[in-house]
Enzyme design. Structure first.
Site, PDB file in Angstrom:
ATOM      1  N   GLY A  12       0.790  -1.225   0.000  1.00 40.72           N
ATOM      2  CA  GLY A  12       0.000   0.000   0.000  1.00 40.72           C
ATOM      3  C   GLY A  12       0.820   1.272   0.000  1.00 40.72           C
ATOM      4  CB  SER A  13       4.247   2.264  -1.016  1.00 31.28           C
ATOM      5  OG  SER A  13       4.341   2.021  -2.397  1.00 31.28           O
ATOM      6  CG  ASN A 102      -4.224  -0.923 -12.530  1.00 26.89           C
ATOM      7  OD1 ASN A 102      -3.920  -0.983 -11.337  1.00 26.89           O
ATOM      8  ND2 ASN A 102      -3.642  -1.700 -13.443  1.00 26.89           N
ATOM      9  CG  HIS A 104       1.056  -2.256 -15.778  1.00 24.85           C
ATOM     10  ND1 HIS A 104       0.668  -3.460 -15.208  1.00 24.85           N
ATOM     11  CD2 HIS A 104       2.090  -2.551 -16.602  1.00 24.85           C
ATOM     12  CE1 HIS A 104       1.433  -4.420 -15.689  1.00 24.85           C
ATOM     13  NE2 HIS A 104       2.303  -3.910 -16.537  1.00 24.85           N
ATOM     14  CG  ASP A 145      -2.381  -4.755 -16.943  1.00 18.37           C
ATOM     15  OD1 ASP A 145      -2.756  -4.020 -16.012  1.00 18.37           O
ATOM     16  OD2 ASP A 145      -1.625  -5.714 -16.785  1.00 18.37           O
ATOM     17  CD  GLU A 174       4.022   2.242  -9.431  1.00 13.18           C
ATOM     18  OE1 GLU A 174       3.716   1.419 -10.291  1.00 13.18           O
ATOM     19  OE2 GLU A 174       4.081   1.948  -8.219  1.00 13.18           O
TER      20      GLU A 174
END
Ligand code: GRF
Length: 188
Positions: A12-13, A102, A104, A145, A174
């Site tokens: 969960g970073s 999302n 990826h 994806d 991210e």
């Protein structure tokens, strides 16, 4: 207030960065953390941050009545996947068209699909002798994806890079971009 749910299966970073980003936000709030994994680190984060969390097994996630009830009760408008390993059931995809996102850890459409997560992605990038990798933030549809791409950010691969060093660099990207992309999407 726009309420968002984070679906996550691991540490969960990214979830933590997103929660921090929206903590003081006047009209966007992380109101639910949903996981399939009862030992996911993200559950501790939710507890510390006083965010409602729920653990739903793969089967429980298919229970349309129950899942819809939870999402409705919390007025969830957007779903953010942050390392969520299960496929999102079709009924959720339909209810939340263009409202599920999302991230990826590579440049889709390459290095994606079922089973492509974690180190496997970075190993495939290296095996392919790719010179670039990065992140892809995209909408979620019924296939892994494959939803439309919202944002990609690239980084160069050095000859000294390993799957581990790439993983670190990608994580960094991210954390730098996901919250911003979510905020821009919600504010559109
Ligand atoms: C991230 O690398 C993301 O790209 C992938 O899952 C990972 C989650 O990491 N979808 P964390 O749990 O947020 O640290």
């Amino acid at each position: 207030m726009k309420h968002i749910a984070i679906f996550a299966s691991g540490n969960g970073s990214n979830a933590q960065v997103i929660i921090n980003h929206f903590k003081q936000h006047p009209d966007i709030k992380v109101s639910l953390v949903l996981t399939n994994n009862s030992s996911a680190g993200v559950l501790k984060i939710a507890q510390q941050e006083k965010i409602i969390s729920t653990i739903l097994s793969k089967d429980a996630l298919q229970d349309e009545e129950n899942v819809s009830k939870i999402l409705k009760a919390l007025q969830i408008e957007y779903i953010i996947l942050a390392g969520f390993i299960q496929k999102v059931p079709a009924f959720i995809v339909q209810q939340y068209k263009d409202k599920i996102v999302n991230i990826h850890p590579a440049l889709l459409p390459k290095y994606g699909g079922k089973g492509m997560y974690g180190q496997k992605v970075h190993e495939a990038v290296i095996a392919d002798k790719a010179t670039l990798t990065g992140i892809t933030i995209h909408f979620v549809n019924e296939n892994y994806d494959e939803g439309n791409i919202i944002l990609q950010k690239e980084i160069a691969i050095e000859s000294s890079d390993t799957p581990q060093t790439i993983a670190e660099k990608v994580k960094h990207l991210e954390h730098a971009w996901y919250s911003q992309a979510i905020e821009a999407l919600i504010n559109n």
